[in-house]
Design an enzyme around this catalytic site. Structure first.
Site, short mmCIF file in Angstrom:
data_model
loop_
_atom_site.label_atom_id
_atom_site.label_comp_id
_atom_site.label_asym_id
_atom_site.label_seq_id
_atom_site.Cartn_x
_atom_site.Cartn_y
_atom_site.Cartn_z
N HIS A 43 0.82 -1.21 0.00
CA HIS A 43 0.00 0.00 0.00
C HIS A 43 0.86 1.27 0.00
O HIS A 43 2.07 1.23 0.28
CB HIS A 43 -0.91 0.01 1.24
CG HIS A 43 -0.15 0.01 2.53
ND1 HIS A 43 0.42 1.15 3.07
CD2 HIS A 43 0.16 -1.00 3.39
CE1 HIS A 43 1.04 0.85 4.20
NE2 HIS A 43 0.90 -0.45 4.41
N GLU A 119 -2.10 -7.26 7.27
CA GLU A 119 -0.77 -7.18 7.89
C GLU A 119 -0.76 -8.01 9.17
O GLU A 119 -1.81 -8.43 9.68
CB GLU A 119 -0.43 -5.72 8.18
CG GLU A 119 0.93 -5.45 8.82
CD GLU A 119 2.10 -5.97 8.01
OE1 GLU A 119 2.27 -7.22 7.96
OE2 GLU A 119 2.86 -5.16 7.47
#
Length: 263
Positions: A43, A119
């Site tokens: 990201h 994550e």
């Protein structure tokens, strides 16, 4: 006459066998040719990245810099036709996915969100300063300072540090290395098998730095430590006949290409 009939029967049987064999061979060849090529991006930069705070399952929006680098990536990926996009369901990943695809000009491809690409969960360290978490890890593992710890991580990876985080976590939510690797690899394999069955092709994916490195660490069958991924950098991974090959890791060339196009 009997001999003639026997010959006809033999021709029919062997001819049919040849046709069946040819059909099986063609079918097998078609299955093997269904290659899936993943472009797996981290990201864009977020507010918590900028503030140097722990960001796992906790979330923050992209900064102007993070938006810009995602736009660069989108421009740099032009010319690659994607069948679908998969993203972690965390906001920073979905925001990045939408920005990249908009900048690339892909308005109609399906976007699938999944928690399997999230994550690492850092438990009670979520949102805390990175210096606090890594400092605690260094003390626990008997390193003199975090610099020595980071030097060790470059060689041996984050497996031991994540064990420490799980041990020190006060919420009983933190994930260790094996948990993250199992979660992310199972997700990637499920997607790969699904897309191969649908004819293969190019797939865009957005996830997170540590999780991507962990996911790809031994995906090809060998244990390979992975380096830090810059925001919006890309890993190119090929899936064919049940096997993965990592062609590149943390590649920033697509970002650079996008910058040049905008200039």
């Amino acid at each position: 006459m009997k001999t003639y009939k026997i010959l006809l029967l033999l021709v029919f049987l062997f001819g049919t066998t040849s046709i069946v064999t040819a059909q099986k061979s063609t079918k097998s060849s078609e299955t093997k040719s269904k290659i899936v090529t993943f472009y797996i991006a981290r990201h864009g930069k977020t507010m918590l990245n900028t503030l140097d705070r722990v960001q796992g399952w906790s979330d923050a929006p992209l900064t102007p810099e993070g938006i810009e680098v995602a736009e660069y990536l989108g421009k740099g990926l032009r010319g690659i036709d994607f069948k679908a996009a998969y993203t972690s369901d965390l906001g920073r990943a979905t925001q990045t996915t939408n920005i990249v695809l908009k900048a690339k000009g892909d308005k109609k491809i399906p976007i699938i969100e999944t928690d399997g690409l999230r994550e690492t969960n850092f438990g009670s360290y979520e949102g805390d300063l990175n210096s606090k978490m890594w400092g605690d890890i260094a003390i626990y593992l008997h390193f003199k300072n975090t610099e020595d710890l980071f030097a060790d991580v470059k060689v041996n990876g984050v497996k031991e540090p994540l064990k420490v985080v799980k041990t020190l976590d006060k919420l009983n939510m933190a994930e260790d290395y094996d948990q993250v690797r199992t979660r992310t690899q199972n997700t990637l394999k499920d997607i790969a098998e699904k897309e191969a069955a649908n004819g293969g092709g190019n797939i865009f994916m957005v996830g997170h730095g540590m999780a991507i490195g962990t996911m790809l660490s031994n995906i090809s069958g060998e244990e390979v430590p992975r380096s830090h991924m810059a925001n919006a950098s890309v890993c190119k991974v090929i899936y064919q006949d049940g096997k993965f090959t990592v062609e590149s890791f943390g590649d920033t060339s697509y970002i650079e290409k996008g910058k040049k196009e905008l200039k």
